[in-house]
Each structure stands twice: as C-alpha cells, then as structure tokens.
Write an enzyme that holds these catalytic residues in place. Structure first.
Site, short mmCIF file in Angstrom:
data_model
loop_
_atom_site.label_atom_id
_atom_site.label_comp_id
_atom_site.label_asym_id
_atom_site.label_seq_id
_atom_site.Cartn_x
_atom_site.Cartn_y
_atom_site.Cartn_z
N ARG A 22 0.93 -1.34 -0.12
CA ARG A 22 0.06 0.02 -0.04
C ARG A 22 1.14 1.29 0.01
NH1 ARG A 22 -4.94 -1.89 3.98
NH2 ARG A 22 -5.36 -3.78 2.67
N SER A 113 -8.05 -0.89 0.66
CA SER A 113 -9.01 -1.27 1.46
C SER A 113 -9.61 0.00 2.28
CB SER A 113 -8.38 -2.09 2.58
OG SER A 113 -9.32 -2.64 3.61
N HIS A 114 -9.48 0.14 3.59
CA HIS A 114 -10.15 1.17 4.20
C HIS A 114 -9.29 2.46 4.05
CE1 HIS A 114 -7.11 -0.48 6.69
NE2 HIS A 114 -6.98 0.89 7.40
N LYS A 126 -2.20 -6.58 -3.96
CA LYS A 126 -2.13 -7.75 -3.23
C LYS A 126 -2.01 -8.93 -3.99
CE LYS A 126 -5.45 -9.02 -0.25
NZ LYS A 126 -6.16 -9.21 0.76
N ASP A 277 -16.37 -1.66 4.22
CA ASP A 277 -15.18 -0.69 3.92
C ASP A 277 -14.77 -0.81 2.43
OD1 ASP A 277 -13.99 -3.34 3.72
OD2 ASP A 277 -11.96 -2.72 4.29
N ASP A 279 -12.89 -2.27 0.33
CA ASP A 279 -12.83 -3.38 -0.52
C ASP A 279 -13.66 -4.53 -0.09
OD1 ASP A 279 -11.33 -3.67 1.68
OD2 ASP A 279 -10.12 -5.31 0.56
N ASP A 281 -14.13 -6.30 2.72
CA ASP A 281 -13.92 -7.46 3.76
C ASP A 281 -14.05 -7.17 5.24
OD1 ASP A 281 -11.89 -5.51 3.83
OD2 ASP A 281 -10.39 -7.23 3.29
N ARG A 282 -14.55 -5.75 5.64
CA ARG A 282 -14.95 -5.44 6.87
C ARG A 282 -16.03 -5.41 7.04
NH1 ARG A 282 -10.02 -1.50 9.26
NH2 ARG A 282 -8.42 -2.96 8.53
N GLU A 363 -11.01 -10.72 13.34
CA GLU A 363 -9.99 -9.81 13.82
C GLU A 363 -10.72 -8.80 14.46
OE1 GLU A 363 -6.15 -9.35 11.67
OE2 GLU A 363 -7.94 -9.60 9.95
N GLU A 364 -10.11 -8.12 15.53
CA GLU A 364 -10.64 -6.91 16.18
C GLU A 364 -11.22 -5.62 15.27
OE1 GLU A 364 -8.90 -3.99 16.26
OE2 GLU A 364 -7.26 -5.13 15.24
N SER A 365 -10.30 -5.82 13.99
CA SER A 365 -10.36 -4.50 13.25
C SER A 365 -11.72 -4.56 12.22
CB SER A 365 -9.28 -4.54 12.45
OG SER A 365 -8.93 -5.75 11.77
N LYS A 376 -11.60 -12.22 4.76
CA LYS A 376 -12.61 -11.94 5.59
C LYS A 376 -13.63 -11.36 4.78
CE LYS A 376 -10.17 -7.54 7.07
NZ LYS A 376 -8.78 -7.49 6.56
N ARG A 497 -0.74 1.13 17.46
CA ARG A 497 -1.88 0.67 18.00
C ARG A 497 -1.99 0.13 19.23
NH1 ARG A 497 -4.88 1.03 13.27
NH2 ARG A 497 -4.18 -0.11 11.28
C1 VG1 Z 1 -4.96 -3.57 9.63
C2 VG1 Z 1 -5.88 -4.51 10.69
C3 VG1 Z 1 -5.82 -5.62 10.59
C4 VG1 Z 1 -6.21 -6.29 8.83
C5 VG1 Z 1 -5.52 -5.38 7.99
C6 VG1 Z 1 -5.90 -5.46 6.66
O1 VG1 Z 1 -3.68 -3.97 9.88
O2 VG1 Z 1 -5.42 -4.09 11.95
O3 VG1 Z 1 -6.70 -6.60 11.44
O4 VG1 Z 1 -6.02 -7.61 8.60
O5 VG1 Z 1 -5.71 -3.98 8.39
O6 VG1 Z 1 -7.45 -5.09 6.47
P1 VG1 Z 1 -2.57 -3.20 10.55
O7 VG1 Z 1 -1.35 -3.82 10.27
O8 VG1 Z 1 -2.61 -1.74 9.94
O9 VG1 Z 1 -3.12 -3.01 12.03
V1 VG1 Z 1 -8.09 -4.37 5.14
O10 VG1 Z 1 -9.92 -4.23 5.23
O11 VG1 Z 1 -7.17 -2.96 5.43
O12 VG1 Z 1 -7.64 -5.27 3.80
CO CO Z 2 -10.58 -4.00 3.69
#
Ligand code: VG1
Ligand code: CO
Length: 544
Positions: A22, A113-114, A126, A277, A279, A281-282, A363-365, A376, A497
């Site tokens: 990214r 993603s987000h 990816k 989000d 893409d 997946d969230r 995941e908590e995210s 996801k 974090r």
């Molecule tokens: C974050 C989240 C993680 C998730 C990743 C990709 O990663 O914490 O849980 O798998 O994003 O999700 P990081 O390394 O920034 O904590 V997504 O929806 O951005 O593909």
């Molecule tokens: Co995503």
C-alpha cells in the site's frame, strides 16, 4: 505478438505489509512502479504458464490504470487466461471466491482497503494464491527480495481492453474474460444462509440500513439485500462505487459511520445497521441501541453459526488475531473446539482453514469470515447476523446481553495514534520491548498484577513456520490484557495501535462505559510506554 522486455530500475520500498503493498497513488504513479511490483510477483511464482489469473479491485482511483498494465504483463508472462470483474470491480471476498470457484492459479486484488482514495489517496496491490487467500510470508518475502534487484519487466504493446463489456477478448495469446462481479458471490451466499427466513423478516417490517460508503460493496448489497432478499429500496445507502469514495474515508467504524450509529440510537431508527469498507472485507454491526464490537461479533457469530444452513453441522474451530479480544475463546471452550491465536492479517488464517481445523476467523479490526472463502467478508458477516436475527426472533441488544450473561463480557477498545513520526514510534516500541522481562509480577492500582509480558511469536501448527515480533502483549492475572503494535497498512509515518481488554464475569457488571472500564489499563500503558509524552499527542487519533 512480440513480447517487449523493458529495462527498469528497482525500487527499495516495495515491501508488502499486513495486506499487500500500500502506497500513495503518487508513489504508484512513478515510472514502472506498478510494472516492477507485478513482474516481481510473477517472477516469484512457479508454473504460471497457461494458468488462469483473477484480477479485480475496489474501484478506487488508479484501479483502471493498474488493471490495464496487469493484463498486459500477465499476457507477456504466459498466463493463459485472466478473469476480470466488469468495470475492474471485485470485492476482496468475491475475488477470493472467484479464484477458488474457477480453479485459478491466483489473483491480483487491487485495493488499499479502508484507506482513502483519489489522486492524493492510497492505492494497493495484493497477490492471492490458489486457495483464494493472501500470499503467505514465504511468497511476500520473495517478492520483496525480487523487487530490490529487478532489471526488466515483460509486457505487450496492445491497446487498452474494454473492461465494461461482459465477454471474452484476446490479448496476445491470452484470453481476457470480463465477468459479472456479483453473480458467483451472490450464489455462494445463497448456499450458506436461509434466504427465505431473511426475506420473511424483511417482509414483516424489519428495517435495516447498509452503508456501502461509496465503495465496492454497493453493487453486491443492492443485488443481495434489496434484490434477492426483498429489503425495501433505500436500505442500501451510498451504494455507487466512486473512485474517491466520494472524498470519504471508507473505514466502517464509529468515527466514519457516526451518522448511522446515531440513527440506530434513536427510537424511530432502523432495527439494524451495517457497513463495509473500501474493498468489502470488513463489517460494522449496530443494533438498535447496541453497537457490537468486532471482537464480540466474532464470538457471537461463532456461538450462533449453527443457526445458518451453511454451518448446521457445527464449526470445527475458531481463530482470532492476537490483538482480538478473548471473547471467542470462551465460546470455543464451551463448544469444545479448537481455538487459535494468530498474528494480525488474514494471511495467517489460510493454513488453518485449508487444514479444516477452523471454520470461523476474526479480527478486532472489523473483519470476520469463514471457510467459504480465504478472506474476511463484510457482507457474509451481515448476512449471518441477519440469519441469526431471523431465526432467534430477538433484537441485537437482547442477543448480546444474553451472550454476556452466559460467557461474561470482554470490555474492549483500540486506541490508534496515526501518522506518528516513524523513528519516535519505533523507539517507543523498542524501549517497551526492553522492559518486558522485568514486568511479570509488578502490581498496579486496582490489584492489577502482570502475569506475563512478551513479544508475540506465532508458530503455525500446520506448516511449522514461525513469525516473530508480531506485537507486544502484557497480560494480567485477572485476564486483562494490553497489546501494542505498529500498523502494517499505513502509508505515512507510523500508526501506533494500543489494544485494551478487561474481562467481567457472567454475573459481573456489563453496563459500564467501555472507556471508563478500561481506564486503569490506559493509565498503566501510559506509565510504561509514555505514549503521550513521546508522541506529543494528548489523545488517540481514532478510538474504536
Ligand atoms: C489492519 C488491521 C488488520 C487487518 C488489516 C487489513 O492492519 O489491524 O486486522 O487484517 O488492516 O485489513 P494493520 O497492520 O494496519 O494493523 V483491510 O480491510 O485494510 O485489507
Ligand atoms: Co478491507
């Protein structure tokens, strides 16, 4: 068709993070930046000749440019066929499904993603392997090594492909099939969930809002929720993907979905609110007067999955990323099934899912998913929630409270400090790591005593590989926990974090304010790591 071999200079910064490479669009727009990375991926794979590759993205700015390049490079490297979502669109879970469904060799998922999109926003690439999941570290490490020494890439001198028309076109010796991005995914969802029961619930007046955040889930949610399940038109909002996400931040949390959250807290608001989000997946889940934390949602979905046809036989096991709360562990214990704690990022779930050792991961995210794909899946989580609500005939709040009364409540929050100076953030983590050995046994106010303190190392029980330095864990004797790690998806500076968790027994207090319940732990990590003093921030940038 002549294959062009184009000379190039390597970049030193093409190291994939938690989920692909990214970078700012500006970085991706540098000469040959995309070409180098994609060629480095293909150079790291064996046996691509004649194989099928899936390509799709979240529709963000630069998606179309990168896809045209990817198609030419794939053709010049000998792929036999590429499957591309119409308009270059494929949600991440749909891409995972398409790879599996058509037996593809792998896929390129184009998304940040987000993260915000647009000329000044982010872009990402990816690589996913044949099981449909993100490439494991063995491959991403090889890609990075290759990218540092690459001298040329292969491409073709062909006109752009029409991405908007379903059908097959030819690029060199390779077939390019433009496919419907939604149909196969929607059919898969139909096999997992009781669509009749959910349709019945909508027909009897159940009201929901789904915020697609101007991102990729719009077409999927329109087709499935409003089309197949009969939810009233207008259930899906912000449902047309925009290259800049309408200049928004497609992260489904309480900061960026505040309006929907507030609506759910009013008496006249809908019964259920959800969002996904950039893409797809969230997921964000909000019931009337009840926000469900992603960690709780994972536990609840695992405990109730058997109510959906796809999981009627029960689940084999659960996996959660290390910073995710231990709420799911209690469900696994009760069900007598395997429980696994993995590093952050979906790539670590792949082996467990492939081996049939776990069925549900989270995941908590705000990421939850199952063995139906290897990513996801935001809409999947929403549909499983809807299926559970339709069967249990209770509201979200009642279901959550009942769960806590049975298992106890894991109060949970995450504090993010974004765009911190990278050197300051790294020093902070290093200094805390240096203290870890001396921490066990220390007692703080409220009788909080440290039981263990380490930097998490994961041993993959399936292939025996290890991944070290995955985040600092400080555990307390009462089950409370502090986790601290640096993000691997940010594109500017460092994002720190801090994850905080406290367990309250089934007969304990379940109605405390989360931030207040966690205040003692917030104080402890501040005293140990000095986050505020070192970063100069008086408070986190985002609290989830
Ligand atoms: C974050 C989240 C993680 C998730 C990743 C990709 O990663 O914490 O849980 O798998 O994003 O999700 P990081 O390394 O920034 O904590 V997504 O929806 O951005 O593909
Ligand atoms: Co995503």
């Amino acid at each position: 068709m002549t294959i062009l071999t184009v000379k190039t200079n390597p970049y030193s910064d093409q190291k994939p993070g938690t989920s692909g490479l990214r970078k700012r669009v500006k970085a991706y727009s540098q000469p040959n930046y995309v070409e180098n990375f994609i060629q480095s991926i293909f150079d790291s794979l064996d046996g691509i000749e004649g194989q099928t590759l899936v390509i799709g993205g979240d529709g963000r700015f630069y998606n179309d440019v990168a896809i045209q390049k990817a198609i030419r490079i794939a053709a010049a490297n000998g792929f036999g066929r590429v499957l591309v979502g119409r308009g270059g669109i494929l949600s991440t879970p749909a891409a995972s499904h398409i790879i599996r469904h058509y037996g593809a060799f792998g896929g390129l998922v184009l998304s940040a993603s987000h993260n915000p999109g647009g000329p000044d926003g982010d872009f990402g690439i990816k690589y996913n392997i044949g099981n449909g999941g993100p490439a494991p570290e063995k491959i991403t490490d090889a890609v990075f090594e290759r990218s540092k020494v690459i001298e040329s890439y292969r491409t073709l001198d062909t006109p752009d492909i029409d991405l908007d028309t379903i059908g097959t076109q030819q690029v060199g010796g390779m077939a390019v099939e433009i496919i419907d991005p939604v149909a196969d995914y929607a059919a898969l969802m139909q096999t997992l969930f009781d669509f009749d029961a959910i349709r019945g619930m909508f027909a009897s007046g159940f009201r929901m809002t789904f915020d697609a955040m101007h991102a990729v889930t719009g077409p999927y949610a329109h087709a499935i929720l409003e089309g197949m399940l009969g939810a009233p038109k207008g259930t899906v909002i912000n449902g047309v993907p925009s290259p800049t996400f309408n200049h928004g931040h497609p992260d489904p949390n309480l900061v960026y979905c505040k309006e929907m959250h507030d609506l759910l807290m009013t008496p006249d608001g809908p019964d259920f609110g959800a969002a996904s989000d950039g893409d797809g997946d969230r997921n964000l889940i909000i019931g009337k007067n009840r926000f469900v934390t992603p960690s709780d949602s994972l536990a609840l979905l695992a405990a109730n999955a058997h109510l959906a046809p796809g999981y009627r036989g029960g689940i084999a096991g659960i996996a959660r990323s290390m910073p995710t709360s231990a709420a799911a562990d209690r469900v696994a214990e009760k069900l007598g099934i395997e429980m696994h704690e993995t590093p952050t990022g979906w790539k670590f779930f792949g082996n467990l899912l492939d081996a049939g050792r776990v069925t549900i991961c989270g995941e908590e995210s705000a990421g939850t998913g199952s063995n139906h794909v290897r990513e996801k899946d935001g809409l999947w989580a929403v549909l499983l929630w809807l299926n559970i609500l339709a069967v249990r005939k209770q509201g979200v709040d009642a279901i959550v409270r009942e769960h806590w009364r049975l298992y106890g409540r894991n109060y949970y929050t995450r504090h993010d400090y974004e765009e911190v100076d990278a050197a300051i953030a790294n020093n902070l983590v290093d200094d805390l790591r240096g203290q870890l050995a001396a921490l066990p046994g220390r007692v703080f106010e409220d009788d909080l005593q440290i039981a263990y303190a380490d930097d998490f190392t994961y041993l993959d029980p399936v292939d025996g590989s290890t991944s070290a330095r995955q985040g600092i864990r400080i555990g307390f004797t009462d089950g409370s926990r502090i986790v601290l790690r640096l993000s691997g998806t940010g594109t500017v500076g460092a994002t720190l974090r801090v994850y905080l968790e406290r367990y309250e027994a089934p007969d304990g207090r379940h109605d405390l304010d989360t931030q207040l319940a966690l205040e003692p732990l917030i104080g402890i990590i501040e005293s140990l790591a000095g986050i505020r003093a070192r970063t100069g921030r008086s408070e986190p940038s985002v609290i989830t």
